[in-house]
Design a protein around this motif. Structure first.
Motif, PDB file in Angstrom:
ATOM      1  N   ASP A  53       0.878  -1.209   0.323  1.00 30.91           N
ATOM      2  CA  ASP A  53       0.134  -0.024  -0.056  1.00 30.91           C
ATOM      3  C   ASP A  53       0.903   1.329   0.438  1.00 30.91           C
ATOM      4  OD1 ASP A  53      -2.707  -1.161   0.170  1.00 30.91           O
ATOM      5  OD2 ASP A  53      -2.684  -1.831   2.007  1.00 30.91           O
ATOM      6  N   VAL A  54       1.948   1.054   0.558  1.00 31.03           N
ATOM      7  CA  VAL A  54       2.633   2.442   1.049  1.00 31.03           C
ATOM      8  C   VAL A  54       3.218   2.845  -0.330  1.00 31.03           C
ATOM      9  CG1 VAL A  54       4.922   3.433   1.668  1.00 31.03           C
ATOM     10  CG2 VAL A  54       3.366   1.734   3.398  1.00 31.03           C
ATOM     11  N   VAL A  55       3.907   2.027  -1.007  1.00 30.02           N
ATOM     12  CA  VAL A  55       4.527   1.621  -2.625  1.00 30.02           C
ATOM     13  C   VAL A  55       3.462   2.687  -3.816  1.00 30.02           C
ATOM     14  CG1 VAL A  55       5.276   0.535  -4.212  1.00 30.02           C
ATOM     15  CG2 VAL A  55       6.624   0.299  -2.008  1.00 30.02           C
ATOM     16  N   ILE A  56       2.861   1.547  -3.469  1.00 31.63           N
ATOM     17  CA  ILE A  56       1.524   2.318  -4.382  1.00 31.63           C
ATOM     18  C   ILE A  56       0.924   3.343  -4.453  1.00 31.63           C
ATOM     19  CG2 ILE A  56      -0.972   0.960  -3.166  1.00 31.63           C
ATOM     20  CD1 ILE A  56      -1.592   0.619  -6.295  1.00 31.63           C
ATOM     21  N   SER A  57       1.034   4.042  -3.059  1.00 33.42           N
ATOM     22  CA  SER A  57       0.737   5.201  -2.987  1.00 33.42           C
ATOM     23  C   SER A  57       1.463   6.424  -3.184  1.00 33.42           C
ATOM     24  CB  SER A  57       0.234   5.744  -0.720  1.00 33.42           C
ATOM     25  OG  SER A  57      -0.535   4.433  -0.963  1.00 33.42           O
ATOM     26  N   HIS A  58       2.692   6.319  -2.749  1.00 35.97           N
ATOM     27  CA  HIS A  58       3.644   6.744  -3.277  1.00 35.97           C
ATOM     28  C   HIS A  58       3.515   7.084  -4.550  1.00 35.97           C
ATOM     29  CE1 HIS A  58       7.272   8.547  -3.475  1.00 35.97           C
ATOM     30  NE2 HIS A  58       8.172   7.947  -4.138  1.00 35.97           N
ATOM     31  N   GLN A  62       2.833  10.377  -6.613  1.00 32.84           N
ATOM     32  CA  GLN A  62       4.016  10.510  -7.787  1.00 32.84           C
ATOM     33  C   GLN A  62       3.770  10.837  -8.856  1.00 32.84           C
ATOM     34  OE1 GLN A  62       7.506   7.884  -8.643  1.00 32.84           O
ATOM     35  NE2 GLN A  62       9.252   9.484  -7.942  1.00 32.84           N
ATOM     36  N   THR A  63       3.414  10.063  -9.213  1.00 34.82           N
ATOM     37  CA  THR A  63       1.878  10.406 -11.044  1.00 34.82           C
ATOM     38  C   THR A  63       1.771  11.764 -11.215  1.00 34.82           C
ATOM     39  OG1 THR A  63       2.713   7.985 -11.781  1.00 34.82           O
ATOM     40  CG2 THR A  63       1.260   8.792 -13.041  1.00 34.82           C
ATOM     41  N   ASP A  64       0.527  11.257  -9.873  1.00 27.88           N
ATOM     42  CA  ASP A  64      -0.424  12.948  -9.865  1.00 27.88           C
ATOM     43  C   ASP A  64       0.426  13.457 -10.254  1.00 27.88           C
ATOM     44  OD1 ASP A  64      -3.360  11.217  -9.695  1.00 27.88           O
ATOM     45  OD2 ASP A  64      -2.941  10.922  -7.666  1.00 27.88           O
ATOM     46  N   THR A  65       0.877  14.070  -9.410  1.00 24.49           N
ATOM     47  CA  THR A  65       2.254  15.566  -9.391  1.00 24.49           C
ATOM     48  C   THR A  65       2.545  15.519 -10.194  1.00 24.49           C
ATOM     49  OG1 THR A  65       2.701  14.711  -6.558  1.00 24.49           O
ATOM     50  CG2 THR A  65       3.945  16.288  -8.376  1.00 24.49           C
ATOM     51  N   ALA A  66       3.176  13.976 -11.038  1.00 24.64           N
ATOM     52  CA  ALA A  66       3.060  14.912 -12.534  1.00 24.64           C
ATOM     53  C   ALA A  66       2.538  15.840 -13.415  1.00 24.64           C
ATOM     54  CB  ALA A  66       4.309  13.883 -13.513  1.00 24.64           C
ATOM     55  N   GLN A 202       4.852   7.800 -24.833  1.00 28.12           N
ATOM     56  CA  GLN A 202       4.323   6.971 -24.069  1.00 28.12           C
ATOM     57  C   GLN A 202       5.647   6.273 -23.755  1.00 28.12           C
ATOM     58  OE1 GLN A 202       1.345   5.407 -23.884  1.00 28.12           O
ATOM     59  NE2 GLN A 202       0.711   7.766 -24.897  1.00 28.12           N
ATOM     60  N   ASP A 203       6.567   6.633 -24.007  1.00 29.54           N
ATOM     61  CA  ASP A 203       7.360   4.988 -22.662  1.00 29.54           C
ATOM     62  C   ASP A 203       8.124   5.951 -22.059  1.00 29.54           C
ATOM     63  OD1 ASP A 203       7.771   3.191 -24.998  1.00 29.54           O
ATOM     64  OD2 ASP A 203       9.763   4.866 -26.329  1.00 29.54           O
ATOM     65  N   LYS A 204       7.937   7.426 -21.746  1.00 27.16           N
ATOM     66  CA  LYS A 204       8.234   7.513 -20.329  1.00 27.16           C
ATOM     67  C   LYS A 204       6.751   7.886 -19.269  1.00 27.16           C
ATOM     68  CE  LYS A 204      11.980   9.483 -21.622  1.00 27.16           C
ATOM     69  NZ  LYS A 204      13.575  10.216 -20.919  1.00 27.16           N
ATOM     70  N   LEU A 205       5.713   7.604 -20.404  1.00 23.70           N
ATOM     71  CA  LEU A 205       4.697   7.931 -19.005  1.00 23.70           C
ATOM     72  C   LEU A 205       5.057   6.104 -18.627  1.00 23.70           C
ATOM     73  CD1 LEU A 205       2.438   8.335 -18.323  1.00 23.70           C
ATOM     74  CD2 LEU A 205       1.150   7.653 -20.118  1.00 23.70           C
ATOM     75  N   LYS A 206       5.390   5.079 -19.102  1.00 17.68           N
ATOM     76  CA  LYS A 206       5.599   3.350 -19.205  1.00 17.68           C
ATOM     77  C   LYS A 206       6.993   3.889 -17.812  1.00 17.68           C
ATOM     78  CE  LYS A 206       3.924   1.098 -22.605  1.00 17.68           C
ATOM     79  NZ  LYS A 206       4.626  -0.107 -23.679  1.00 17.68           N
ATOM     80  N   GLU A 207       7.319   4.469 -18.149  1.00 15.21           N
ATOM     81  CA  GLU A 207       8.869   4.893 -17.028  1.00 15.21           C
ATOM     82  C   GLU A 207       8.675   5.501 -16.051  1.00 15.21           C
ATOM     83  OE1 GLU A 207      12.531   6.857 -18.761  1.00 15.21           O
ATOM     84  OE2 GLU A 207      12.528   5.044 -20.024  1.00 15.21           O
ATOM     85  N   GLN A 208       6.816   6.517 -15.901  1.00 18.36           N
ATOM     86  CA  GLN A 208       7.148   6.743 -14.549  1.00 18.36           C
ATOM     87  C   GLN A 208       5.980   6.142 -13.985  1.00 18.36           C
ATOM     88  OE1 GLN A 208       7.418  10.136 -13.870  1.00 18.36           O
ATOM     89  NE2 GLN A 208       6.114   9.905 -12.168  1.00 18.36           N
ATOM     90  N   ILE A 209       5.381   5.202 -14.484  1.00 15.89           N
ATOM     91  CA  ILE A 209       4.422   4.648 -14.052  1.00 15.89           C
ATOM     92  C   ILE A 209       5.567   2.874 -13.405  1.00 15.89           C
ATOM     93  CG2 ILE A 209       2.208   5.315 -14.890  1.00 15.89           C
ATOM     94  CD1 ILE A 209       2.279   2.694 -16.277  1.00 15.89           C
ATOM     95  N   SER A 210       6.362   2.804 -13.855  1.00 15.92           N
ATOM     96  CA  SER A 210       6.698   1.417 -13.534  1.00 15.92           C
ATOM     97  C   SER A 210       7.406   2.047 -11.852  1.00 15.92           C
ATOM     98  CB  SER A 210       7.776   1.197 -13.878  1.00 15.92           C
ATOM     99  OG  SER A 210       9.189   2.295 -14.189  1.00 15.92           O
ATOM    100  N   ILE A 211       7.351   0.901 -11.456  1.00 12.68           N
ATOM    101  CA  ILE A 211       7.543   0.461 -10.141  1.00 12.68           C
ATOM    102  C   ILE A 211       8.851  -0.495  -9.957  1.00 12.68           C
ATOM    103  CG2 ILE A 211       7.157   0.027  -7.168  1.00 12.68           C
ATOM    104  CD1 ILE A 211       4.353   0.898  -8.127  1.00 12.68           C
ATOM    105  N   PRO A 212      10.613  -0.278  -9.449  1.00 13.95           N
ATOM    106  CA  PRO A 212      11.206  -0.844  -9.110  1.00 13.95           C
ATOM    107  C   PRO A 212      11.900  -1.804  -7.991  1.00 13.95           C
ATOM    108  CG  PRO A 212      12.229   1.025  -8.257  1.00 13.95           C
ATOM    109  CD  PRO A 212      10.476   1.038  -8.672  1.00 13.95           C
ATOM    110  N   GLU A 213      10.320  -2.598  -7.206  1.00  8.57           N
ATOM    111  CA  GLU A 213      10.338  -3.411  -6.561  1.00  8.57           C
ATOM    112  C   GLU A 213      10.763  -5.402  -7.070  1.00  8.57           C
ATOM    113  OE1 GLU A 213      10.825  -2.778  -3.544  1.00  8.57           O
ATOM    114  OE2 GLU A 213      10.509  -0.992  -3.964  1.00  8.57           O
TER     115      GLU A 213
END
Length: 725
Positions: A53-58, A62-66, A202-213
């Motif tokens: 939950d913490v990771v997805i909230s962050h 982050q995406t909303d802010t962008a 699209q590639d940058k947006l994918k990078e924006q929503i990707s999570i490195p976990e």
């Protein structure tokens, strides 16, 4: 028929052994496994869910802010671009220069907006004019959508249909053209003049929503209409699961597990119809929980299998077919006889500690371990406390110590005519349950005297105290006798090697004052000030003699001795701090380890010699001569003042003052000058570099060495070498 009976008997023995194993070992193992499964696993699962939950909230924040930042930039661009002035001259062919200037300023603002990391292309669509403008060109719509941004007829119809009505960063998603945002101007009109179109990279947006976990396998932006605007790493099955769940428009939980897919959904602050979705690998996310669950079950199964195998093995070993029983009866009897004493001693310990306080439980467990006893008999518990002589006892090996106590138990059993139960309830306490024999007139007093005779032969290893508890008439009351016997031990003295305490209180011992009065404390301080050191020791001896005369208990003497030593230390500290805390702690340990009056008196004599010693001048000179010799030999090492102060049991300040009195220089200056003397030898006699010489004489760096050299010599080391060469 006989074989059948043997088989049944062996089966009954198996279940008997397994039941004992189950009660003693398996029940705690089962409880531990359940606790690990219920508490640890659930805690880990909750922590994993919280982490997710913490990771997805962050991630969502982050995406909303962008996106909010991009929306703000679009509004600012439309607000500050002077589109009203541009619209006035856009069709006026007579004002070409003014129109060019306006388009040039507009191009710069479009370029600034297009520099956003999520943007791939930006252009303005003029709804009431045949004009489209981007960062490279402004031209008519037909040319732009055929040449600059080519679309086929169907794409053009579908795409241009979005440029109607008021738009406040409406998201347009096309499978062929990608995702774009549209905003109209003027903002509050249903018939806007201009539409600002921003195409997402699209590639940058994918990078924006990707999570490195490791445990996050895919992410996506989905809408409540069942569309996926952008996704990263989702399989076809996961895409279907996301679409099916978002179309339901009922988000019951933020963390869902459906079709073996763990899905987390967070509603976007940027757009109420959006959801940020993450797909988690349950095996990776819940790996600690799975491992804990697996280990707990494996632990339980292991003990279950071991118990079954051992019980089965013992049952087969103990009872073979009848034709083999005769040959092996002696060996089996010896094995059983070796096990029962240990179990019986453990059983007696549980009774004395009060775990079995009812007649039925005692009778049941006694029957299980073949322990026979008279239910109604007068019994008394003797508690034997051992106060070990560390100098002798600690040199013995653990095996020797164990055999010695086995020997003591056996001697007590053989020497006492009546029945005696023995068990070790504490590392330094041996409990002896004596059954009264009315025929021989043997009771607790007589048994204590016999035990005393046995223990006296081991006086070199320990001092023993025998506490006599009260007499009880039932086995379930033995814990009361045991508790009283333990309390009686507090009245032990410091006289004999083996002492018997026969009551909860000894009248004469309670009359002795075990603490110093205020007058006595003041007298000690006055005697110390007037240097009447011998009188200090004599006063302690008089106190100890008075305690010995009044038969004071060891506890009372311990309190008095601690009070005296504490007062002595306070008196010494009023003048100087020659001693450190570990040294004082060793004095208290020395005092508390005393077991007799003689040892206590000798300890006070030794402590007195240390605390109130008068140091001869030649002794101090000898001590500092040794310190100087050590400095001369180890000048290139770290020479802390704490090290030498500790050797002489002095504080740092007192050592520094004493060093200056004995040597004539401060400690720091003496070391610095001696090191510089050695450094000058190296400068004149060798070709060593300055850095090497600094390290050779004990300095950590070149700068520190040069600074100290200049302080005492007035010049740098290099200049000193040049001058003397």
């Amino acid at each position: 028929m006989a074989i059948s009976k043997v088989h049944k008997f062996r089966l009954a023995l198996f279940w008997r052994l397994f039941t004992n194993y189950f009660i003693v070992i398996l029940i705690p193992v089962i409880v531990a496994s359940i606790l690990a499964h219920v508490l640890a696993v659930r805690t880990i699962e909750k922590d994993a869910e919280k982490l997710n939950d913490v990771v997805i909230s962050h991630f969502s924040k982050q995406t909303d802010t962008a996106l909010d930042s991009l929306k703000t930039n679009m509004i600012n661009m439309l607000s500050s671009s002077n589109l009203t002035g541009l619209l006035r001259v856009v069709d006026d062919s007579r004002e070409n220069q003014q129109r060019s200037d306006q388009f040039h300023a507009l191009r710069e603002q479009l370029m600034k907006l297009q520099s956003d990391k999520l943007v791939s292309k930006v252009f303005l669509y003029f709804s009431n004019h045949d004009l489209v403008a981007d960062v490279d060109i402004y031209t008519d719509k037909s040319y732009y959508f055929n040449m600059t941004y080519p679309l086929d007829e169907q794409q053009k119809v579908d795409y241009l249909s979005h440029f109607t009505g008021k738009k406040m960063m409406d998201i347009v998603d096309s499978s062929s053209l990608g995702m774009s945002a549209v905003m109209s101007y003027p903002f509050n009109t249903e018939n806007p003049e201009v539409y600002l179109v921003v195409h997402f990279d699209q590639d940058k947006l994918k990078e924006q929503i990707s999570i490195p976990e490791k445990w996050v396998t895919g992410t996506a932006i989905a809408t409540s209409q069942g569309e996926i605007l952008n996704q990263h790493g989702l399989t076809d099955k996961e895409v279907k699961a996301v679409l099916a769940h978002t179309r339901s428009k009922v988000i019951e939980s933020q963390f869902l597990v459906t079709d073996e897919i763990a899905m987390s959904l967070v509603k976007s602050r940027f757009n109420d119809a959006w959801y940020y979705v993450t797909i988690a690998d349950l095996r990776t996310l819940m790996k600690p929980a799975y491992m804990t669950r697996l280990i707990s079950w494996a632990f339980l199964v292991f003990f279950l299998v071991v118990g079954s195998v051992v019980s089965y093995y013992l049952s087969r070993r103990l009872y073979r077919p009848i034709q083999e029983i005769t040959d092996e009866n002696k060996e089996l009897s010896q094995r059983m006889n070796g096990m029962f004493p240990l179990m019986q001693e453990f059983f007696i310990t549980k009774i004395l500690q009060g775990e079995y306080q009812d007649e039925l439980s005692i009778a049941y467990y006694a029957k299980e371990i073949d322990f026979t006893y008279d239910k109604q008999a007068m019994r008394t518990v003797l508690c034997i406390a051992f106060h070990y002589n560390a100098e002798v006892y600690d040199r013995l090996s653990e095996t020797t110590k164990s055999f010695m106590f086995v020997e003591i138990k056996e001697l007590i059993r053989k020497s006492t005519p009546s029945m005696v139960w023995l068990c070790q309830t504490k590392p330094d306490v041996l409990a002896c349950v004596v059954t009264h024999d009315t025929f021989l007139h043997l009771g607790a007093e007589e048994a204590a005297d016999i035990t005393k005779l046995v223990l006296e032969s081991y006086s070199q290893y320990f001092k023993a105290t025998i506490g006599i508890g009260k007499t009880v008439n039932a086995a379930e009351e033995l814990h009361e006798s045991y508790e009283q016997a333990l309390s009686v031990l507090q009245n032990r003295g410091l006289d004999a090697d083996v002492e018997i305490c026969r009551g909860p209180l000894v009248g004469e011992r309670t009359q002795w004052e075990s603490f110093l009065s205020v007058q006595e404390v003041n007298r000690i301080f006055n005697q110390h000030k007037t240097k009447e050191y011998e009188r200090l020791l004599e006063s302690v001896r008089e106190k100890l003699e008075d305690g010995k005369h009044k038969n004071a208990t060891a506890m009372q003497v311990k309190y008095l001795s601690t009070d005296v030593l504490n007062t002595w230390i306070r008196a010494v500290e009023t003048e100087h701090n020659d001693f450190n805390v570990p040294f004082f702690s060793s004095l208290y340990d020395r005092l508390h380890s005393c077991m007799t009056w003689d040892e206590l008196e000798q300890s006070f004599f030794d402590i007195h010699c240390v605390l109130f010693r008068t140091e001869e001048p030649h002794q101090r000179t000898q001590q500092f001569s040794e310190i100087l010799a050590y400095i001369h030999e180890h000048y290139n090492e770290e020479l802390s003042i704490e090290y030498f102060a500790g050797l002489l049991n002095m504080s740092n300040g007192h050592f520094s003052r004493t060093f200056k009195e004995a040597v004539g220089e401060k400690y720091v200056e003496y070391i610095a000058k001696y090191r510089l003397m050695k450094a000058k030898q190296f400068l004149l006699e060798t070709d060593m570099k300055i850095d090497d010489i600094a390290e050779k004489v004990g300095y950590w760096g070149r700068n520190s060495f040069i600074r100290t050299f200049r302080k005492y010599e007035g010049i740098t080391p290099a200049k000193y070498r040049t001058m003397h060469h």
